[in-house]
Enzyme design. Structure first.
Site, PDB file in Angstrom:
ATOM      1  N   HIS A 169       7.526  24.028  25.178  1.00 20.08           N
ATOM      2  CA  HIS A 169       6.068  24.043  25.539  1.00 20.08           C
ATOM      3  C   HIS A 169       5.657  22.479  25.443  1.00 20.08           C
ATOM      4  O   HIS A 169       5.931  21.815  24.490  1.00 20.08           O
ATOM      5  CB  HIS A 169       5.387  24.842  24.517  1.00 20.08           C
ATOM      6  CG  HIS A 169       4.941  26.169  24.897  1.00 20.08           C
ATOM      7  ND1 HIS A 169       5.103  27.306  23.910  1.00 20.08           N
ATOM      8  CD2 HIS A 169       4.975  26.708  26.024  1.00 20.08           C
ATOM      9  CE1 HIS A 169       4.981  28.290  24.626  1.00 20.08           C
ATOM     10  NE2 HIS A 169       4.789  28.161  25.697  1.00 20.08           N
ATOM     11  N   CYS A 263       0.420  25.611  17.863  1.00 18.14           N
ATOM     12  CA  CYS A 263       0.859  26.983  18.259  1.00 18.14           C
ATOM     13  C   CYS A 263      -0.069  28.109  17.917  1.00 18.14           C
ATOM     14  O   CYS A 263      -0.343  29.328  18.477  1.00 18.14           O
ATOM     15  CB  CYS A 263       2.175  27.430  18.250  1.00 18.14           C
ATOM     16  SG  CYS A 263       3.176  26.117  18.762  1.00 18.14           S
TER      17      CYS A 263
HETATM   18  N1  ARG Z   1       8.171  32.142  19.933  1.00 18.40           N
HETATM   19  C1  ARG Z   1       7.243  31.621  20.598  1.00 18.40           C
HETATM   20  C2  ARG Z   1       7.835  31.598  22.003  1.00 18.40           C
HETATM   21  O1  ARG Z   1       8.678  31.039  22.045  1.00 18.40           O
HETATM   22  C3  ARG Z   1       6.732  30.612  20.053  1.00 18.40           C
HETATM   23  C4  ARG Z   1       5.275  30.020  20.795  1.00 18.40           C
HETATM   24  C5  ARG Z   1       4.863  28.553  20.214  1.00 18.40           C
HETATM   25  N2  ARG Z   1       3.540  28.285  20.572  1.00 18.40           N
HETATM   26  C6  ARG Z   1       3.294  27.166  21.174  1.00 18.40           C
HETATM   27  N3  ARG Z   1       2.201  27.028  21.552  1.00 18.40           N
HETATM   28  N4  ARG Z   1       4.228  26.182  21.528  1.00 18.40           N
HETATM   29  O2  ARG Z   1       6.831  32.029  23.094  1.00 18.40           O
END
Ligand code: ARG
Length: 270
Positions: A169, A263
């Site tokens: 991300h 996140c």
């Molecule tokens: N387990 C989640 C996923 O893989 C973690 C999300 C993390 N969020 C972020 N904004 N990077 O989607």
């Protein structure tokens, strides 16, 4: 002498990790066979919420839903700019049901929610800089979604290609300090995207792979205070040199799901 940095109060939406667990693996951090201390996750998360409130920020909560362990990562639910909400369409089937709950929260709070047609993971990949949207792609949010974001907001969208699966991300590889500057880890981006970032932000604070692996780029800045993982000690020291005040908050249990401070934090910009 370092500049005086100015804090702007923020409004955040968060979701308690009451049903937090690692049940599936949709990024390289997630190990469904490794134990997660759910109680510790909640305690750590509460520390973050207290830190926000202690620094004068408004925090609103959405109720977590059993069976949706990643709902704690509120940043992925939408991007809100100028009081307009662009919702999410998750890449992983496991996370798709989160959207109806977040959309309902926004509707109750008085917002219309735009439903995207292509895969979009909110502020996970869409970062508002104050002038335009930096938009990640490569692992989750699609190029088509970038076009939808630009049409919806009428703000320029700058596409950046992510290349390292650990930084899947955009908000794991880059964060905004204030209206003028950002912090990022260059090697998380394709060569062309690195060049774009250099042109846009010649004075950016550059992070190392160690800073990024410590979730140091998954930070929240209010313009003065930077809520940052204590594991990213070196980066915090550099931010201090630049006149920002690091506020360490440890979310190590949530790192096991591939998420950190940012996140867990959705910003509602009126
Ligand atoms: N387990 C989640 C996923 O893989 C973690 C999300 C993390 N969020 C972020 N904004 N990077 O989607």
């Amino acid at each position: 002498m370092a500049e005086t940095r100015v804090r702007r109060p923020r409004r955040f939406l968060v979701c308690e990790p009451r049903h937090f667990e690692v049940r599936y693996a949709i990024n390289p951090w997630m190990r469904p066979d490794a134990p997660v201390d759910a109680e510790l996750a909640r305690t750590q998360w509460r520390t973050l919420i207290s830190a926000y409130r202690d620094h004068g920020h408004t925090v609103e909560e959405i109720d977590p839903v059993p069976g949706l362990p990643d709902m704690v990562f509120a940043a992925n639910s939408a991007i809100v700019v100028g009081g307009r909400v662009f919702g999410s369409l998750f890449h992983a089937q496991e996370r798709r049901p989160e959207s109806e709950h977040y959309d309902a929260w926004f509707k109750t709070a008085g917002y219309d929610v735009y439903r995207p047609l292509s895969v979009t993971e909110g502020e996970g990949d869409l970062v508002w800089t104050g002038r335009y949207v930096l938009a990640g792609t490569g692992f989750r949010t699609s190029r088509e979604a970038h076009r939808e974001v630009q049409e919806f907001f009428g703000h320029p969208v700058i596409a950046l290609t992510l290349v390292d699966p650990y930084f899947y991300h955009l908000d794991t590889a880059l964060f905004v300090l204030d209206d003028d500057n950002i912090v990022y880890y260059p090697e998380a981006f394709s060569a062309g995207s690195q060049e774009v970032l250099r042109r846009l932000y010649p004075d950016a604070v550059l992070a190392t792979r160690d800073d990024a692996l410590a979730f140091g780029l998954n930070s929240v800045s209010d313009g003065r205070h930077v809520f940052i993982a204590p594991q990213a000690e070196a980066l915090a020291a550099r931010l201090d040199d630049h006149g920002y005040t690091p506020v360490p908050v440890d979310l190590s249990e949530l790192h096991k799901a591939g998420g950190g401070i940012k996140c867990c934090t959705q910003e509602i910009r009126s």
